[in-house]
Design a protein around this motif. Structure first.
Motif, PDB file in Angstrom:
ATOM      1  N   VAL A 884       9.595  62.035  60.061  1.00 31.75           N
ATOM      2  CA  VAL A 884       8.181  61.802  59.466  1.00 31.75           C
ATOM      3  C   VAL A 884       8.431  61.582  57.908  1.00 31.75           C
ATOM      4  CG1 VAL A 884       6.092  62.506  59.159  1.00 31.75           C
ATOM      5  CG2 VAL A 884       7.171  63.139  61.202  1.00 31.75           C
ATOM      6  N   ARG A 885       9.542  62.320  57.344  1.00 29.57           N
ATOM      7  CA  ARG A 885       9.719  62.087  56.081  1.00 29.57           C
ATOM      8  C   ARG A 885      10.102  60.811  55.510  1.00 29.57           C
ATOM      9  NH1 ARG A 885      11.761  67.732  56.433  1.00 29.57           N
ATOM     10  NH2 ARG A 885      13.970  66.703  56.278  1.00 29.57           N
ATOM     11  N   GLN A 886      10.796  60.345  56.221  1.00 33.28           N
ATOM     12  CA  GLN A 886      11.391  59.152  56.239  1.00 33.28           C
ATOM     13  C   GLN A 886      10.411  57.944  56.079  1.00 33.28           C
ATOM     14  OE1 GLN A 886      14.247  58.091  59.054  1.00 33.28           O
ATOM     15  NE2 GLN A 886      15.728  59.910  58.870  1.00 33.28           N
ATOM     16  N   VAL A 887       9.268  58.134  56.733  1.00 33.89           N
ATOM     17  CA  VAL A 887       8.007  57.290  56.617  1.00 33.89           C
ATOM     18  C   VAL A 887       7.179  57.372  55.306  1.00 33.89           C
ATOM     19  CG1 VAL A 887       6.080  56.632  57.539  1.00 33.89           C
ATOM     20  CG2 VAL A 887       8.134  57.056  59.134  1.00 33.89           C
ATOM     21  N   ILE A 888       7.138  58.593  54.763  1.00 34.98           N
ATOM     22  CA  ILE A 888       6.152  59.001  53.916  1.00 34.98           C
ATOM     23  C   ILE A 888       6.903  59.114  52.375  1.00 34.98           C
ATOM     24  CG2 ILE A 888       4.328  60.032  55.486  1.00 34.98           C
ATOM     25  CD1 ILE A 888       5.499  62.634  54.416  1.00 34.98           C
ATOM     26  N   GLN A 889       8.196  58.983  52.527  1.00 37.06           N
ATOM     27  CA  GLN A 889       8.864  59.225  51.053  1.00 37.06           C
ATOM     28  C   GLN A 889      10.216  58.360  51.283  1.00 37.06           C
ATOM     29  OE1 GLN A 889       9.007  63.440  51.237  1.00 37.06           O
ATOM     30  NE2 GLN A 889      11.130  63.268  50.262  1.00 37.06           N
ATOM     31  N   PHE A 890      10.769  57.909  50.153  1.00 39.31           N
ATOM     32  CA  PHE A 890      12.000  57.237  49.915  1.00 39.31           C
ATOM     33  C   PHE A 890      13.241  58.319  50.273  1.00 39.31           C
ATOM     34  CE2 PHE A 890      15.787  55.797  47.401  1.00 39.31           C
ATOM     35  CZ  PHE A 890      16.077  54.896  48.161  1.00 39.31           C
ATOM     36  N   ILE A 891      14.028  58.246  51.179  1.00 39.93           N
ATOM     37  CA  ILE A 891      15.062  59.054  51.277  1.00 39.93           C
ATOM     38  C   ILE A 891      16.300  58.170  51.579  1.00 39.93           C
ATOM     39  CG2 ILE A 891      16.045  60.507  52.816  1.00 39.93           C
ATOM     40  CD1 ILE A 891      13.369  61.538  53.774  1.00 39.93           C
ATOM     41  N   PRO A 892      17.424  58.387  50.619  1.00 34.31           N
ATOM     42  CA  PRO A 892      18.576  57.451  50.740  1.00 34.31           C
ATOM     43  C   PRO A 892      19.176  57.642  51.999  1.00 34.31           C
ATOM     44  CG  PRO A 892      18.382  58.852  48.658  1.00 34.31           C
ATOM     45  CD  PRO A 892      17.233  59.387  49.574  1.00 34.31           C
ATOM     46  N   LEU A 893      19.723  56.449  52.486  1.00 33.44           N
ATOM     47  CA  LEU A 893      20.467  56.410  53.860  1.00 33.44           C
ATOM     48  C   LEU A 893      21.803  57.349  53.679  1.00 33.44           C
ATOM     49  CD1 LEU A 893      19.898  52.674  54.518  1.00 33.44           C
ATOM     50  CD2 LEU A 893      19.138  54.487  55.721  1.00 33.44           C
TER      51      LEU A 893
END
Length: 916
Positions: A884-893
């Protein structure tokens, strides 16, 4: 011998504008002239302009009312009209081709322009090379139709032609510029010239007496050479060069270009984007957030026009400018959004954001959170003065400055930079070489340089290699470190061969070899053959250099598959790097040499870096090879795990490719049995996955394609067919677009049948990132049809394939492979009412985690409203919070993310990097 040319032609191939100048060689002292370029102003009016805006508009049927200024069919209009419609129809306009040409993060041979446009079919789009060729070809044609209408001797191809490039362009970008010129029909005699040199040539043309230069630098005697800085800030780049000036006893100047800056993607485009960001925030706060990428591109173009008006305006600082942009709606009407900005605010952005006061010790900001718009990797720090300080830090004092480029048109910006340099020099103010033609001096100087070459006269400016070049090696005594060997020092004279000996290099004959290449503009004291420990601060990677040393081993009675070689390097008259491996053994004549060629496709985003790993121990190799040469079955991988005493996910890429060697020699033995063929296909895909990342994988994949040509020996066996699809899915990153298209078309009928046997074919096709946008949309429709007609427990393969197809982060093809956010919305609309917790629906949350992942790339991301709706649905379905966090905020791969995208583990040691 009499000069064979009638004209010397100089072309400034700019990011924002092109210009062309010429000198009549029958009267070479008459000076340069700007060629007035005929082009559309509107679709029913043609006029001549001194510049050709670097914009190309794709016309629609029936738009053109008369034959254009060029005899070629006008399906694309270039120049003034194309720039004028960029605000209203950005999806049909190509621009910034020069910036794309030097962008190593994309495949510059792929049709990607206009960037992220859905208005055009994939096959109609232009590659950066083709877009550059479009502008060059247009200039060539209008010259012929204007100047050579009645005299073939005046034809473009019969002239001395010079194209300018930034001094910071490395060999890769220079070669691609020449490739664009050849594609445009230019003669092979065309030459390149650094833009700062061209600007200096233009000044010297206007001031032929040495007294003018003596006066400019300060006529006093000095115990050091005088230093001249050329600072060229255009629409897309900041380009700096330093020149050394000395005067002989008869007061004639000797001018040498001694240093160039690194490539800096920073110019007027960046200012436009910054203003657009401010205006977008105002529009968002007053009305609603812009929804489309098309709106954003229109806003940037409007802000470019506004900026030019504001900087040229000498009126009140509180004068206001209105920006109004139409957002397409679903009805016949469009919604117009607008905001207001004052001239003082624009000046604040330009002065303090791009030309702030700073100290000589200040440096550009570290590369995090930098400007990234429209897919281009702009400079991380917008402060031009920081880059100038970095360039001049060990090169002061500067005696004289020559400014060039359209961004420096406002006089107050030039004065601001002179004040800044004076501050760094404790009040010693450099003089200025006046340049009244910031837009045209590069083209004029290029024509002047062409005049010198055509007439065989003494060149006013000399310059050696603008970059130093190095090859990567890994000495046996230090396997943990990466070393570079200097093969051409910075400053080496043109056509001066350099030979690197005593490196104990041994070349594997009749097999492809590859060297990783690097360049630098910072190391001025290295010598040929010097070993340097690699560091990212000083060196820039280039595409690898490759060759195959073809040699008849029997004729030369070779006792070993390798021969000792030296490296010979030179810059040719065109300024291009030439690297050869030369025989260093008496058994083979020294005339035997093999040219190393840049592999420009290796610069595309699929490239990954793999550290050198220890080779297979000899005892393991012997047992493994014996097994791989036998008639094995599907237990092969487990047997190899026992032999290697390690799990398969721990095998390094080097080990995997070593396993491929004996397997590749058994490709024609698959008829031994259906179980053997299935096991062979499974092992081949596993050993070569993901098809790239290891040196010479391009060669291996060319070799591997023979498997397709041979076909299956047991095509009717279900397990064999499935392993065939799995194999091509695993290596899909190593297949070019034509091969992916062949495989897709082979299975398209099977996919439309939606039978159970199509499961692995769906997974394979969805992994083909190089398919055209049309084929991807076709596959999307097939998947959506299937997922809606299948029972929930049978939807899993469709959901996986949709996640792979709609993902925001491609595995190997780059951002141009990302599909339109509109398709993601369509997919969610279909599935939002389904119960994602039902058996068979478990992958739905992962699908939308991939399809809605926030990337911080406005042209790739789905809308905020859609992300919020998806996140709510995922939580309701019990999805893991990290998804869910990957959808709502930018998280480096991270590497683990690629396991989800790829569908299984990538080889250990395959270091993933973000596309840049």
């Amino acid at each position: 011998m009499a000069n064979q040319h009638t004209f010397a032609i100089g072309i400034d191939l700019g990011t924002s504008n092109c210009a062309m100048a010429y000198i009549d060689l029958r009267n070479p002292d008459s000076g340069s002239h700007i060629f007035e370029i005929p082009q559309y102003e509107t679709l029913d009016r043609i006029a001549r302009h001194s510049m050709l805006p670097s914009f190309a508009y794709y016309t629609q049927p029936g738009e053109l009312l008369e034959r254009g200024p060029s005899s070629e069919a006008a399906d694309k209009v270039v120049g003034v009209f194309a720039r004028s419609v960029a605000s209203n129809r950005p999806e049909r306009v190509v621009h910034s081709a020069k910036s794309w040409l030097c962008h190593m993060g994309i495949d510059r041979e792929a049709g990607i322009l206009p960037w992220q446009s859905d208005a055009l079919d994939q096959h109609d789009k232009l590659s950066p090379i083709e877009a550059s060729a479009l502008f060059l070809g247009y200039l060539r044609r209008v010259w012929n139709e204007t100047m050579a209408r009645d005299n073939d001797d005046y034809r473009f191809d019969n002239q001395q032609i010079i194209i300018t490039v930034p001094a910071s362009f490395d060999q890769d970008a220079q070669r691609l510029t020449l490739e664009a010129a050849y594609l445009a029909g230019f003669p092979r005699t065309v030459r390149l010239l650094e833009e700062p040199q061209a600007a200096f040539h233009a000044w010297l043309e206007q001031h032929p007496d040495s007294e003018a230069l003596q006066k400019a630098v300060g006529a006093q005697k000095s115990n050091r050479p005088y230093r001249a800085l050329v600072c060229d800030i255009g629409g897309g780049t900041t380009d700096m060069s330093l020149f050394s000036i000395t005067f002989s006893e008869d007061q004639q100047p000797k001018i040498e270009r001694t240093a160039v800056s690194e490539h800096i993607l920073l110019g007027g485009d960046n200012v436009d984007i910054t203003i657009a960001q401010l205006m977008e925030n105002r529009i968002s706060s007053e009305q609603k957030a812009p929804a489309s990428y098309r709106f954003w591109q229109s806003l940037i173009n409007r802000c470019r026009e506004l900026k030019e008006q504001a900087l040229a305006d000498t009126g009140r600082e509180d004068a206001e400018f209105k920006v109004a942009v139409a957002e397409p709606g679903a009805s016949l009407f469009t919604e117009t959004r607008q905001a207001v900005i004052s001239r003082s605010e624009i000046l604040e952005i330009v002065n303090e954001g791009f030309f702030p006061r700073c100290e000589i010790s200040d440096r550009p900001r570290a590369p995090e959170g930098g400007l990234r718009e429209a897919g281009l990797p702009y400079a991380h720090d917008p402060a031009v003065t920081h880059y100038i300080a970095d360039f001049l830090s060990n090169r002061l004092p500067v005696d004289v400055v020559l400014f060039n480029g359209g961004t420096l048109t406002p006089l107050h910006l030039r004065d601001r930079l002179i004040d800044q340099i004076a501050h760094w020099q404790e009040g010693q103010r450099p003089s200025v070489l006046e340049n009244s033609e910031l837009y045209f001096s590069v083209a004029r100087g290029a024509a002047h340089f062409g005049r010198e070459i055509a007439l065989g006269e003494f060149r006013l400016i000399t310059a050696g290699a603008s970059h130093g070049y190095y090859l990567q090696i890994n000495p046996e005594q230090d396997k943990e470190a990466t070393y570079l060997v200097c093969i051409l020092p910075l400053g080496t004279d043109i056509e001066s061969p350099v030979r690197v000996r005593k490196l104990d290099l041994h070349l594997l004959v009749n097999q492809p070899v590859e060297f990783k290449a690097h360049s630098t503009v910072k190391r001025t004291k290295d010598h040929t053959g010097q070993l340097i420990k690699h560091n990212e601060q000083e060196f820039t990677p280039l595409p690898p250099l490759q060759t195959i040393a073809r040699l008849d081993a029997r004729a030369y009675k070779l006792r070993s598959p390798t021969i000792p070689v030296d490296i010979e390097t030179r810059l040719n008259a065109l300024g291009l790097l030439q690297v050869y491996l030369v025989s260093a053994t008496k058994a083979i004549a020294s005339s035997q040499h093999w040219k190393l060629e840049f592999n420009i496709r290796a610069g595309a985003p699929k490239e990954r870096t793999v550290r050198a790993t220890a080779p297979l121990p000899e005892d393991i190799r012997e047992k493994a090879f014996k097994l791989l040469e036998s008639r094995f079955d599907l237990s092969l991988i487990k047997q190899l795990e026992k032999i290697t005493r390690s799990r398969k996910n721990k095998w390094s890429p080097g080990w995997l490719r070593e396993f491929w060697k004996p397997l590749s020699e058994t490709v024609a033995r698959r008829k031994q049995g259906e179980e053997y063929e299935a096991a062979w296909l499974n092992a081949a895909g596993f050993f070569l996955r993901p098809g790239y990342g290891v040196a010479l994988d391009d060669f291996r994949m060319d070799q591997f394609w023979a498997v397709y040509d041979l076909g299956l020996d047991y095509p009717s066996v279900k397990s064999v067919r499935e392993q065939w699809y799995v194999m091509w899915r695993r290596v899909s990153g190593g297949l070019d677009s034509s091969r992916q298209t062949i495989l897709y078309r082979d299975v398209k009928e099977l996919l439309t049948s939606h039978i159970k046997a199509a499961v692995e074919a769906f997974r394979m096709a969805a992994s083909f990132e190089y398919l055209s946008s049309g084929e991807k949309r076709e596959l999307f429709c097939i998947l959506m049809e299937g997922v809606q007609h299948k029972r929930p427990k049978l939807r899993g393969p469709y959901l996986w394939s949709l996640g792979r197809l709609l993902g925001r982060v491609p595995l190997y093809a780059g951002e141009q492979a990302v599909m339109s956010p509109e398709l993601v919305e369509q997919c969610f609309t279909t599935m939002k009412e389904w119960d994602w917790r039902e058996p068979g629906m478990e992958y739905t949350s992962t699908l939308f985690a991939l399809a809605c992942r926030k990337t911080a790339r406005r042209e790739l991301d789905v809308s905020q409203d859609l992300r919020n709706a998806v996140a709510d649905k995922m939580r309701h379905a019990g999805a893991r919070e990290e998804l869910v966090r990957q959808v709502i905020q930018f998280i480096p791969l991270e590497n683990e993310d690629y396991k989800v995208i790829y569908g299984e583990s990538l080889p250990v040691g395959l270091a993933i990097r973000e596309f840049s």
